[in-house]
Motif scaffolding. Structure first.
Motif, PDB file in Angstrom:
ATOM      1  N   MET A   1      10.611  -7.326   1.964  1.00  0.00           N
ATOM      2  CA  MET A   1      10.394  -7.608   0.562  1.00  0.00           C
ATOM      3  C   MET A   1       8.904  -7.587   0.237  1.00  0.00           C
ATOM      4  SD  MET A   1      13.211 -10.378  -0.594  1.00  0.00           S
ATOM      5  CE  MET A   1      13.883 -11.058   0.889  1.00  0.00           C
ATOM      6  N   ALA A   2       8.161  -8.517   0.808  1.00  0.00           N
ATOM      7  CA  ALA A   2       6.728  -8.525   0.563  1.00  0.00           C
ATOM      8  C   ALA A   2       6.070  -7.615   1.590  1.00  0.00           C
ATOM      9  CB  ALA A   2       6.184  -9.942   0.683  1.00  0.00           C
ATOM     10  N   ASP A   3       4.983  -7.005   1.217  1.00  0.00           N
ATOM     11  CA  ASP A   3       4.267  -6.164   2.168  1.00  0.00           C
ATOM     12  C   ASP A   3       2.786  -6.508   2.094  1.00  0.00           C
ATOM     13  OD1 ASP A   3       3.179  -4.716  -0.024  1.00  0.00           O
ATOM     14  OD2 ASP A   3       4.917  -3.400  -0.026  1.00  0.00           O
ATOM     15  N   ALA A   4       1.997  -5.822   2.889  1.00  0.00           N
ATOM     16  CA  ALA A   4       0.567  -6.137   2.976  1.00  0.00           C
ATOM     17  C   ALA A   4      -0.133  -6.017   1.637  1.00  0.00           C
ATOM     18  CB  ALA A   4      -0.098  -5.228   4.007  1.00  0.00           C
ATOM     19  N   THR A   5       0.324  -5.151   0.779  1.00  0.00           N
ATOM     20  CA  THR A   5      -0.341  -4.961  -0.512  1.00  0.00           C
ATOM     21  C   THR A   5      -0.010  -6.084  -1.491  1.00  0.00           C
ATOM     22  OG1 THR A   5       1.449  -3.594  -1.360  1.00  0.00           O
ATOM     23  CG2 THR A   5      -0.365  -2.458  -0.261  1.00  0.00           C
ATOM     24  N   ASP A   6       0.978  -6.902  -1.177  1.00  0.00           N
ATOM     25  CA  ASP A   6       1.346  -7.999  -2.073  1.00  0.00           C
ATOM     26  C   ASP A   6       0.284  -9.102  -2.111  1.00  0.00           C
ATOM     27  OD1 ASP A   6       3.655  -6.761  -2.765  1.00  0.00           O
ATOM     28  OD2 ASP A   6       4.966  -8.035  -1.562  1.00  0.00           O
ATOM     29  N   ASP A   7      -0.631  -9.110  -1.146  1.00  0.00           N
ATOM     30  CA  ASP A   7      -1.656 -10.148  -1.100  1.00  0.00           C
ATOM     31  C   ASP A   7      -2.504 -10.167  -2.363  1.00  0.00           C
ATOM     32  OD1 ASP A   7      -0.761 -10.828   1.392  1.00  0.00           O
ATOM     33  OD2 ASP A   7      -2.327  -9.703   2.449  1.00  0.00           O
ATOM     34  N   ASP A   8      -2.704  -9.012  -3.001  1.00  0.00           N
ATOM     35  CA  ASP A   8      -3.559  -8.950  -4.192  1.00  0.00           C
ATOM     36  C   ASP A   8      -2.790  -9.201  -5.485  1.00  0.00           C
ATOM     37  OD1 ASP A   8      -4.255  -7.402  -2.017  1.00  0.00           O
ATOM     38  OD2 ASP A   8      -5.151  -5.814  -3.174  1.00  0.00           O
ATOM     39  N   LEU A   9      -1.452  -9.269  -5.401  1.00  0.00           N
ATOM     40  CA  LEU A   9      -0.655  -9.391  -6.620  1.00  0.00           C
ATOM     41  C   LEU A   9      -0.550 -10.843  -7.075  1.00  0.00           C
ATOM     42  CD1 LEU A   9       2.333  -7.032  -5.805  1.00  0.00           C
ATOM     43  CD2 LEU A   9       0.400  -6.572  -7.308  1.00  0.00           C
ATOM     44  N   PRO A  10      -0.460 -11.033  -8.383  1.00  0.00           N
ATOM     45  CA  PRO A  10      -0.204 -12.384  -8.893  1.00  0.00           C
ATOM     46  C   PRO A  10       1.183 -12.855  -8.417  1.00  0.00           C
ATOM     47  CG  PRO A  10      -0.872 -10.903 -10.662  1.00  0.00           C
ATOM     48  CD  PRO A  10      -0.655 -10.072  -9.446  1.00  0.00           C
ATOM     49  N   GLU A  11       1.325 -14.140  -8.269  1.00  0.00           N
ATOM     50  CA  GLU A  11       2.572 -14.724  -7.760  1.00  0.00           C
ATOM     51  C   GLU A  11       3.781 -14.307  -8.590  1.00  0.00           C
ATOM     52  OE1 GLU A  11       5.102 -16.638  -5.285  1.00  0.00           O
ATOM     53  OE2 GLU A  11       2.953 -16.329  -4.947  1.00  0.00           O
ATOM     54  N   ILE A  12       3.630 -14.192  -9.890  1.00  0.00           N
ATOM     55  CA  ILE A  12       4.767 -13.820 -10.742  1.00  0.00           C
ATOM     56  C   ILE A  12       5.287 -12.426 -10.386  1.00  0.00           C
ATOM     57  CG2 ILE A  12       3.400 -12.877 -12.631  1.00  0.00           C
ATOM     58  CD1 ILE A  12       5.528 -14.221 -14.511  1.00  0.00           C
ATOM     59  N   LEU A  13       4.381 -11.502 -10.060  1.00  0.00           N
ATOM     60  CA  LEU A  13       4.804 -10.158  -9.678  1.00  0.00           C
ATOM     61  C   LEU A  13       5.466 -10.164  -8.308  1.00  0.00           C
ATOM     62  CD1 LEU A  13       1.879  -7.914 -10.947  1.00  0.00           C
ATOM     63  CD2 LEU A  13       4.127  -8.267 -11.961  1.00  0.00           C
ATOM     64  N   ARG A  15       7.190 -12.647  -7.043  1.00  0.00           N
ATOM     65  CA  ARG A  15       8.541 -13.200  -7.268  1.00  0.00           C
ATOM     66  C   ARG A  15       9.455 -12.161  -7.895  1.00  0.00           C
ATOM     67  NH1 ARG A  15       5.724 -17.900  -9.054  1.00  0.00           N
ATOM     68  NH2 ARG A  15       6.197 -17.332 -11.200  1.00  0.00           N
ATOM     69  N   ARG A  16       8.918 -11.398  -8.855  1.00  0.00           N
ATOM     70  CA  ARG A  16       9.717 -10.364  -9.513  1.00  0.00           C
ATOM     71  C   ARG A  16      10.152  -9.290  -8.508  1.00  0.00           C
ATOM     72  NH1 ARG A  16       6.688  -8.064 -14.342  1.00  0.00           N
ATOM     73  NH2 ARG A  16       6.890 -10.204 -15.006  1.00  0.00           N
ATOM     74  N   LYS A  17       9.228  -8.867  -7.637  1.00  0.00           N
ATOM     75  CA  LYS A  17       9.565  -7.870  -6.617  1.00  0.00           C
ATOM     76  C   LYS A  17      10.637  -8.414  -5.665  1.00  0.00           C
ATOM     77  CE  LYS A  17       6.555  -5.384  -4.460  1.00  0.00           C
ATOM     78  NZ  LYS A  17       5.355  -4.942  -3.698  1.00  0.00           N
ATOM     79  N   ARG A  18      10.512  -9.654  -5.282  1.00  0.00           N
ATOM     80  CA  ARG A  18      11.497 -10.250  -4.363  1.00  0.00           C
ATOM     81  C   ARG A  18      12.862 -10.382  -5.036  1.00  0.00           C
ATOM     82  NH1 ARG A  18       7.425 -14.761  -1.887  1.00  0.00           N
ATOM     83  NH2 ARG A  18       6.417 -13.345  -0.420  1.00  0.00           N
ATOM     84  N   LYS A  19      12.865 -10.773  -6.300  1.00  0.00           N
ATOM     85  CA  LYS A  19      14.121 -10.884  -7.039  1.00  0.00           C
ATOM     86  C   LYS A  19      14.790  -9.518  -7.157  1.00  0.00           C
ATOM     87  CE  LYS A  19      15.997 -12.363 -11.484  1.00  0.00           C
ATOM     88  NZ  LYS A  19      15.702 -12.897 -12.818  1.00  0.00           N
ATOM     89  N   HIS A  20      13.989  -8.490  -7.456  1.00  0.00           N
ATOM     90  CA  HIS A  20      14.525  -7.139  -7.560  1.00  0.00           C
ATOM     91  C   HIS A  20      15.081  -6.669  -6.208  1.00  0.00           C
ATOM     92  CE1 HIS A  20      15.010  -2.993  -8.749  1.00  0.00           C
ATOM     93  NE2 HIS A  20      14.343  -2.646  -7.660  1.00  0.00           N
ATOM     94  N   ALA A  21      14.366  -6.955  -5.127  1.00  0.00           N
ATOM     95  CA  ALA A  21      14.817  -6.546  -3.795  1.00  0.00           C
ATOM     96  C   ALA A  21      16.143  -7.228  -3.443  1.00  0.00           C
ATOM     97  CB  ALA A  21      13.750  -6.871  -2.751  1.00  0.00           C
ATOM     98  N   ARG A  22      16.286  -8.512  -3.783  1.00  0.00           N
ATOM     99  CA  ARG A  22      17.557  -9.225  -3.525  1.00  0.00           C
ATOM    100  C   ARG A  22      18.686  -8.621  -4.341  1.00  0.00           C
ATOM    101  NH1 ARG A  22      14.140 -13.720  -3.670  1.00  0.00           N
ATOM    102  NH2 ARG A  22      14.787 -14.189  -5.794  1.00  0.00           N
ATOM    103  N   ALA A  23      18.426  -8.344  -5.610  1.00  0.00           N
ATOM    104  CA  ALA A  23      19.451  -7.752  -6.477  1.00  0.00           C
ATOM    105  C   ALA A  23      19.853  -6.375  -5.957  1.00  0.00           C
ATOM    106  CB  ALA A  23      18.941  -7.661  -7.916  1.00  0.00           C
ATOM    107  N   GLN A  24      18.877  -5.595  -5.533  1.00  0.00           N
ATOM    108  CA  GLN A  24      19.156  -4.259  -5.000  1.00  0.00           C
ATOM    109  C   GLN A  24      19.975  -4.347  -3.714  1.00  0.00           C
ATOM    110  OE1 GLN A  24      18.318  -1.383  -6.660  1.00  0.00           O
ATOM    111  NE2 GLN A  24      19.698  -0.468  -5.188  1.00  0.00           N
ATOM    112  N   ALA A  25      19.619  -5.270  -2.840  1.00  0.00           N
ATOM    113  CA  ALA A  25      20.363  -5.441  -1.582  1.00  0.00           C
ATOM    114  C   ALA A  25      21.797  -5.870  -1.865  1.00  0.00           C
ATOM    115  CB  ALA A  25      19.660  -6.465  -0.694  1.00  0.00           C
ATOM    116  N   SER A  26      21.970  -6.748  -2.823  1.00  0.00           N
ATOM    117  CA  SER A  26      23.312  -7.202  -3.200  1.00  0.00           C
ATOM    118  C   SER A  26      24.133  -6.051  -3.774  1.00  0.00           C
ATOM    119  CB  SER A  26      23.195  -8.341  -4.213  1.00  0.00           C
ATOM    120  OG  SER A  26      24.463  -8.717  -4.670  1.00  0.00           O
ATOM    121  N   SER A  27      23.512  -5.267  -4.642  1.00  0.00           N
ATOM    122  CA  SER A  27      24.193  -4.115  -5.243  1.00  0.00           C
ATOM    123  C   SER A  27      24.598  -3.109  -4.167  1.00  0.00           C
ATOM    124  CB  SER A  27      23.277  -3.455  -6.268  1.00  0.00           C
ATOM    125  OG  SER A  27      23.846  -2.274  -6.761  1.00  0.00           O
TER     126      SER A  27
END
Length: 127
Positions: A1-13, A15-27
Motif C-alpha cells: 500500500m504505502a511505498d517509499a515515495t509516500d514519505d513526502d505525501l501529506p497524511e490525508i493522501l 490515507r486516501r491511497k490506503r483506502k483505495h488499495a483496500r477497496a481495490q483488493a476487496s473488489s
C-alpha cells in the motif's frame, strides 16, 4: 500500500491511497470469487472474436467485409493517436497468428485455474 515515495505525501493522501488499495483488493477478491472476467479479459476476448471473424470472412470470400472491420480497427487506433502504419503492422501481424494465440490464451487460463484449484485443495488438506 504505502511505498517509499509516500514519505513526502501529506497524511490525508496516504490515507486516501490506503483506502483505495483496500477497496481495490476487496473488489478483486469478489471478482475472483465469482470467477468473473476483468475488463482486460473481455477486451482480449473481443479482439480475438474480431480477428477470428475477419479470418472466417476472408475464408468465405467476404474480403470487403474483412477489410471494413480492419479499417474500423485502424481508424479507432488512429483516433486514439496511435500511428496508423505501426497499428496496421501490429494488427495484421496478430491476424496471422490468431488461432495459435487464442489456443495459447485459453490454455494458459485453464492451466492457471487448475493451479488455483490445486492450491486451494492443498491448503484445505493442511488444515
Amino acid at each position: 500500500m504505502a511505498d517509499a515515495t509516500d514519505d513526502d505525501l501529506p497524511e490525508i493522501l496516504i490515507r486516501r491511497k490506503r483506502k483505495h488499495a483496500r477497496a481495490q483488493a476487496s473488489s478483486t477478491a469478489r471478482r475472483k470469487a465469482r470467477n468473473a472476467p476483468r475488463r482486460d479479459d473481455l477486451a482480449r476476448a473481443a479482439y480475438y472474436v474480431l480477428l477470428l471473424t475477419m479470418y472466417e470472412a476472408e475464408k468465405q470470400g467476404e474480403i470487403e467485409r474483412a477489410n471494413r472491420m480492419r479499417r474500423r480497427m485502424l481508424l479507432m487506433m488512429e483516433d486514439a493517436l496511435f500511428d496508423r502504419a505501426a497499428s496496421a503492422m501490429a494488427f495484421d501481424g496478430h491476424g496471422d497468428t490468431v488461432i495459435q494465440d487464442v489456443k495459447a490464451w485459453v490454455g494458459a487460463r485453464r492451466f492457471a485455474k487448475r493451479r488455483e484449484a490445486e492450491a486451494a485443495r492443498s491448503a484445505a488438506d493442511t488444515k
